[in-house]
Design a protein around this motif. Structure first.
Motif, PDB file in Angstrom:
ATOM      1  N   CYS A   1       0.854  -1.195   0.000  1.00 60.66           N
ATOM      2  CA  CYS A   1       0.000   0.000   0.000  1.00 60.66           C
ATOM      3  C   CYS A   1       0.886   1.240   0.000  1.00 60.66           C
ATOM      4  CB  CYS A   1      -0.897  -0.025   1.244  1.00 60.66           C
ATOM      5  SG  CYS A   1      -2.098   1.312   1.283  1.00 60.66           S
ATOM      6  N   PHE A   2       0.444   2.293  -0.669  1.00 58.52           N
ATOM      7  CA  PHE A   2       1.286   3.492  -0.771  1.00 58.52           C
ATOM      8  C   PHE A   2       0.422   4.751  -0.821  1.00 58.52           C
ATOM      9  CE2 PHE A   2       0.208   4.578  -5.091  1.00 58.52           C
ATOM     10  CZ  PHE A   2      -0.259   3.384  -5.606  1.00 58.52           C
ATOM     11  N   LEU A   3       1.078   5.868  -0.582  1.00 60.87           N
ATOM     12  CA  LEU A   3       0.425   7.182  -0.705  1.00 60.87           C
ATOM     13  C   LEU A   3       1.277   8.000  -1.667  1.00 60.87           C
ATOM     14  CD1 LEU A   3      -1.464   9.504   0.086  1.00 60.87           C
ATOM     15  CD2 LEU A   3      -0.197   9.732   2.229  1.00 60.87           C
ATOM     16  N   ASP A   4       0.745   8.275  -2.852  1.00 59.20           N
ATOM     17  CA  ASP A   4       1.545   8.895  -3.915  1.00 59.20           C
ATOM     18  C   ASP A   4       1.103  10.325  -4.198  1.00 59.20           C
ATOM     19  OD1 ASP A   4       3.604   7.994  -6.072  1.00 59.20           O
ATOM     20  OD2 ASP A   4       2.132   9.173  -7.187  1.00 59.20           O
ATOM     21  N   MET A   5       2.082  11.162  -4.467  1.00 63.25           N
ATOM     22  CA  MET A   5       1.825  12.551  -4.854  1.00 63.25           C
ATOM     23  C   MET A   5       2.561  12.785  -6.167  1.00 63.25           C
ATOM     24  SD  MET A   5       3.381  16.016  -3.140  1.00 63.25           S
ATOM     25  CE  MET A   5       2.803  15.851  -1.481  1.00 63.25           C
ATOM     26  N   TYR A   6       1.832  13.052  -7.231  1.00 69.56           N
ATOM     27  CA  TYR A   6       2.530  13.356  -8.477  1.00 69.56           C
ATOM     28  C   TYR A   6       1.570  13.964  -9.496  1.00 69.56           C
ATOM     29  CZ  TYR A   6       6.733  13.195 -11.243  1.00 69.56           C
ATOM     30  OH  TYR A   6       7.857  13.566 -11.946  1.00 69.56           O
ATOM     31  N   PHE A   7       1.784  13.653 -10.775  1.00 65.92           N
ATOM     32  CA  PHE A   7       0.926  14.179 -11.837  1.00 65.92           C
ATOM     33  C   PHE A   7       0.333  13.001 -12.611  1.00 65.92           C
ATOM     34  CE2 PHE A   7       4.541  17.008 -11.081  1.00 65.92           C
ATOM     35  CZ  PHE A   7       3.866  18.112 -10.584  1.00 65.92           C
TER      36      PHE A   7
ATOM     37  N   PHE B   1      -3.197   5.260  -2.540  1.00 72.61           N
ATOM     38  CA  PHE B   1      -3.882   6.540  -2.676  1.00 72.61           C
ATOM     39  C   PHE B   1      -3.036   7.391  -3.613  1.00 72.61           C
ATOM     40  CE2 PHE B   1      -5.113   4.765   1.323  1.00 72.61           C
ATOM     41  CZ  PHE B   1      -6.479   5.025   1.398  1.00 72.61           C
ATOM     42  N   VAL B   2      -3.670   7.987  -4.596  1.00 71.48           N
ATOM     43  CA  VAL B   2      -2.921   8.825  -5.535  1.00 71.48           C
ATOM     44  C   VAL B   2      -3.428  10.264  -5.414  1.00 71.48           C
ATOM     45  CG1 VAL B   2      -2.519   6.926  -7.155  1.00 71.48           C
ATOM     46  CG2 VAL B   2      -4.541   8.351  -7.432  1.00 71.48           C
ATOM     47  N   SER B   3      -2.544  11.210  -5.727  1.00 71.12           N
ATOM     48  CA  SER B   3      -2.964  12.615  -5.627  1.00 71.12           C
ATOM     49  C   SER B   3      -2.152  13.470  -6.588  1.00 71.12           C
ATOM     50  CB  SER B   3      -2.753  13.117  -4.201  1.00 71.12           C
ATOM     51  OG  SER B   3      -1.382  13.027  -3.859  1.00 71.12           O
ATOM     52  N   HIS B   4      -2.764  14.581  -6.996  1.00 71.88           N
ATOM     53  CA  HIS B   4      -2.086  15.518  -7.886  1.00 71.88           C
ATOM     54  C   HIS B   4      -1.288  16.511  -7.033  1.00 71.88           C
ATOM     55  CE1 HIS B   4      -1.855  17.705 -11.773  1.00 71.88           C
ATOM     56  NE2 HIS B   4      -1.543  18.690 -10.955  1.00 71.88           N
ATOM     57  N   ALA B   5       0.002  16.688  -7.358  1.00 68.32           N
ATOM     58  CA  ALA B   5       0.846  17.626  -6.598  1.00 68.32           C
ATOM     59  C   ALA B   5       0.466  19.067  -6.963  1.00 68.32           C
ATOM     60  CB  ALA B   5       2.311  17.380  -6.925  1.00 68.32           C
ATOM     61  N   LEU B   6       0.002  19.802  -5.960  1.00 64.83           N
ATOM     62  CA  LEU B   6      -0.411  21.193  -6.202  1.00 64.83           C
ATOM     63  C   LEU B   6       0.748  22.121  -5.843  1.00 64.83           C
ATOM     64  CD1 LEU B   6      -3.806  20.643  -4.398  1.00 64.83           C
ATOM     65  CD2 LEU B   6      -3.547  20.987  -6.870  1.00 64.83           C
ATOM     66  N   ILE B   7       1.295  22.797  -6.849  1.00 65.69           N
ATOM     67  CA  ILE B   7       2.443  23.696  -6.638  1.00 65.69           C
ATOM     68  C   ILE B   7       2.069  25.031  -7.267  1.00 65.69           C
ATOM     69  CG2 ILE B   7       4.898  24.051  -7.135  1.00 65.69           C
ATOM     70  CD1 ILE B   7       5.092  20.983  -7.563  1.00 65.69           C
ATOM     71  N   ASP B   8       2.174  26.129  -6.497  1.00 66.54           N
ATOM     72  CA  ASP B   8       1.669  27.408  -7.005  1.00 66.54           C
ATOM     73  C   ASP B   8       2.266  27.834  -8.341  1.00 66.54           C
ATOM     74  OD1 ASP B   8       0.075  27.541  -4.716  1.00 66.54           O
ATOM     75  OD2 ASP B   8       0.252  29.732  -4.707  1.00 66.54           O
ATOM     76  N   VAL B   9       3.590  27.612  -8.517  1.00 64.14           N
ATOM     77  CA  VAL B   9       4.185  28.084  -9.787  1.00 64.14           C
ATOM     78  C   VAL B   9       3.626  27.318 -10.995  1.00 64.14           C
ATOM     79  CG1 VAL B   9       6.367  28.970  -8.883  1.00 64.14           C
ATOM     80  CG2 VAL B   9       6.212  26.562  -9.521  1.00 64.14           C
ATOM     81  N   LEU B  10       3.026  26.163 -10.738  1.00 64.15           N
ATOM     82  CA  LEU B  10       2.449  25.404 -11.854  1.00 64.15           C
ATOM     83  C   LEU B  10       0.946  25.642 -11.997  1.00 64.15           C
ATOM     84  CD1 LEU B  10       4.217  21.927 -11.331  1.00 64.15           C
ATOM     85  CD2 LEU B  10       5.003  23.874 -12.667  1.00 64.15           C
ATOM     86  N   LEU B  11       0.365  26.374 -11.036  1.00 68.45           N
ATOM     87  CA  LEU B  11      -1.077  26.628 -11.091  1.00 68.45           C
ATOM     88  C   LEU B  11      -1.317  27.997 -11.714  1.00 68.45           C
ATOM     89  CD1 LEU B  11      -2.022  25.626  -7.419  1.00 68.45           C
ATOM     90  CD2 LEU B  11      -2.485  24.262  -9.452  1.00 68.45           C
ATOM     91  N   GLY B  12      -2.286  28.109 -12.589  1.00 65.24           N
ATOM     92  CA  GLY B  12      -2.614  29.415 -13.154  1.00 65.24           C
ATOM     93  C   GLY B  12      -3.231  30.293 -12.082  1.00 65.24           C
TER      94      GLY B  12
END
Ligand SMILES: [Zn+2]
Length: 264
Positions: free
Chosen positions: A118-124, A141-152
């Motif tokens: 089992c894992f907890l992943d943060m990526y795209f 569990f998978v998740s999208h990495a939220l980084i301000d410089v990549l967010l509009g």
């Protein structure tokens, strides 16, 4: 399907006393442990000989970037900040779903080989990471990495990415794969991004995942910029909560650990 794991030298249970059993066999029926016996009886579809081995519950990796297995060794002599800003983030802007899927599959293979189930992943490209984990038969569990410089637009874009990730992963219809919410870190996310992510995690009962106090340098810069240490900052803005899984947390003081404990 009946599986016999025969003659385990040790069985490391997770009962209240963490009992360790010796020289017993495990009978598994249709994916569930049916019994642990001294002498197995009946017929089996598969038999594994565990004479010199220990049987134990699968390990859980609480922080992965599975697709990054492909980038292992890339500029690994640099400090974290420079490595992220000058090498990794520019490269990650060009990642495709196909690349993320291949990297995640490789990461899954390594986990299977080493007993992590089992894992907890943060990526795209979370749907691709989820598809790879499904193929490997893992839980995660998978998740999208939220980084301000990549967010509009941090607020609206944060919601959109979390929702999109949730919808795509749910469409796979695999109860073993869940979705988490991951603002990358206090230093790479604005207060708005952090709080939007927290709100969505709490409202939907999802894991909230972030990096915290990974290096001393990052921590010192944060303190100079905000005039406060990370945990106090996160507490002040109302980010700490029982849903939070903080990765690394290497440079926390005893009081900060206590504070995190108090908040769940
Ligand atoms: Zn990380």
């Amino acid at each position: 399907m009946r599986l016999l794991i025969k003659n385990c030298r040790w069985i490391i249970t997770q009962d209240e006393k963490r009992t360790i059993l010796r020289d017993k066999s495990i009978v598994v029926e249709d994916g569930l442990i049916r019994e642990i016996v001294d002498k197995p009886y009946g017929s089996f579809d598969h038999v594994l000989n565990a004479e010199d081995k220990a049987a134990m519950p699968g390990l859980i990796n609480t922080h992965t970037h599975l697709s990054m297995t492909l980038l292992r060794g890339y500029a690994d002599d640099m400090k974290l900040k420079e490595w992220l800003e000058t090498r990794i983030w520019p490269l990650e802007k060009r990642l495709t779903g196909e690349i993320c899927h291949a990297g995640a599959l490789l990461g899954c293979l390594e986990m299977v080989k080493t007993g992590t189930t089992c894992f907890l992943d943060m990526y795209f490209h979370t749907d691709q990471v989820a598809a790879a984990a499904s193929k490997a038969g893992l839980r995660g569990f998978v998740s999208h990495a939220l980084i301000d410089v990549l967010l509009g637009e941090p607020g609206r874009e944060t919601r959109r990415l979390i929702q999109e990730s949730y919808n795509r992963v749910k469409a796979l219809n695999n109860p073993r794969i869940g979705v988490a919410v991951s603002p990358h870190s206090p230093y790479s996310c604005s207060e708005e991004t952090l709080l939007t992510a927290k709100q969505m995690a709490v409202e939907n009962n999802l894991i909230l995942h972030t990096h915290l106090a990974e290096t001393r340098g990052e921590q010192a810069r944060f303190e100079v910029e905000k005039g406060v240490r990370e945990v106090e900052y996160l507490d002040r803005i109302g980010f700490l909560c029982p849903n939070l899984v903080a990765a690394h947390a290497v440079w926390l003081t005893v009081n900060e650990l206590k504070k995190m404990g108090e908040k769940g």
